[in-house]
Design a protein around this motif. Structure first.
Motif, PDB file in Angstrom:
ATOM      1  N   GLN A   1       1.896  -1.532  -3.580  1.00 41.49           N
ATOM      2  CA  GLN A   1       1.404  -2.093  -2.469  1.00 41.49           C
ATOM      3  C   GLN A   1       1.113  -3.434  -2.752  1.00 41.49           C
ATOM      4  OE1 GLN A   1       1.109  -0.599   0.383  1.00 41.49           O
ATOM      5  NE2 GLN A   1       0.223  -2.504   1.280  1.00 41.49           N
ATOM      6  N   ASN A   2       1.658  -4.473  -1.823  1.00 38.52           N
ATOM      7  CA  ASN A   2       1.304  -5.994  -2.069  1.00 38.52           C
ATOM      8  C   ASN A   2       0.651  -6.324  -0.611  1.00 38.52           C
ATOM      9  OD1 ASN A   2       2.816  -6.747  -4.214  1.00 38.52           O
ATOM     10  ND2 ASN A   2       4.699  -5.705  -3.145  1.00 38.52           N
TER      11      ASN A   2
ATOM     12  N   ARG B   1      -1.160  -8.282  -5.679  1.00 33.72           N
ATOM     13  CA  ARG B   1      -0.753  -6.886  -6.016  1.00 33.72           C
ATOM     14  C   ARG B   1      -1.887  -6.343  -6.936  1.00 33.72           C
ATOM     15  NH1 ARG B   1       3.095  -4.667  -9.827  1.00 33.72           N
ATOM     16  NH2 ARG B   1       3.854  -6.501 -11.127  1.00 33.72           N
TER      17      ARG B   1
ATOM     18  N   CYS C   1      -5.207   1.378  -8.866  1.00 33.83           N
ATOM     19  CA  CYS C   1      -4.322   0.529  -8.222  1.00 33.83           C
ATOM     20  C   CYS C   1      -3.425   1.414  -7.272  1.00 33.83           C
ATOM     21  CB  CYS C   1      -3.249  -0.202  -9.001  1.00 33.83           C
ATOM     22  SG  CYS C   1      -3.983  -1.506  -9.977  1.00 33.83           S
TER      23      CYS C   1
ATOM     24  N   ILE D   1      -5.099  -2.425  -1.902  1.00 33.71           N
ATOM     25  CA  ILE D   1      -4.383  -2.318  -2.976  1.00 33.71           C
ATOM     26  C   ILE D   1      -5.016  -1.699  -4.172  1.00 33.71           C
ATOM     27  CG2 ILE D   1      -2.994  -4.582  -2.459  1.00 33.71           C
ATOM     28  CD1 ILE D   1      -5.224  -5.982  -3.986  1.00 33.71           C
TER      29      ILE D   1
END
Length: 137
Positions: free
Chosen positions: A89-90, A75, A85, A123
């Protein structure tokens, strides 16, 4: 302490404390095609995940090639550019190459890992060349 023991301790602590993380912190750059051949799989494109979520290992995680095939949760934490970023979100990526010798050159040479363009853009903003990441095998 063995890797299994560390994993169990980490699982226990993350269950006990919501904000506890066992992840490492590093940096990620991005790279685009061509991706083949790779140090891990030569010219075998079947080893690439169909999701296009893959990357190349920097020297810190390359581990004499043992990184090949490893999966990492990644992430974005921050970048020089504010709001680069994608919040919350991963992604999960698979290591398919060594960054130092990849055919396509990364956006930054000093990254912990270099993500495929698809993985990076999932990401972070594509216009950023290097991001700070949290990653965990």
């Amino acid at each position: 302490m063995s890797k299994v023991t560390l994993s169990l301790v980490c699982l226990f602590l993350s269950t006990l404390f919501n904000n506890f993380s066992c992840a490492d912190v590093g940096t990620a750059a991005q790279y685009g095609p061509p991706f083949i051949p790779t140090k891990c799989f030569g010219g075998d494109a079947s080893e690439f995940p169909s999701s296009n979520m893959f990357g190349a290992a920097g020297e810190g995680i390359w581990d004499n090639g043992a990184a090949c095939g490893r999966k990492y949760k990644v992430r974005c934490l921050s970048a020089v550019v504010p709001k680069a970023c994608v919040p919350g979100q991963n992604i999960q990526i698979t290591i398919v190459d060594r960054a130092q010798s990849s055919i396509s050159r990364p956006s930054s040479e000093r990254a912990t890992m270099v993500l495929s363009t698809n993985a990076f853009q999932a990401i972070a903003n594509a216009s950023v060349s290097l991001i700070n990441i949290e990653y965990q095998e």
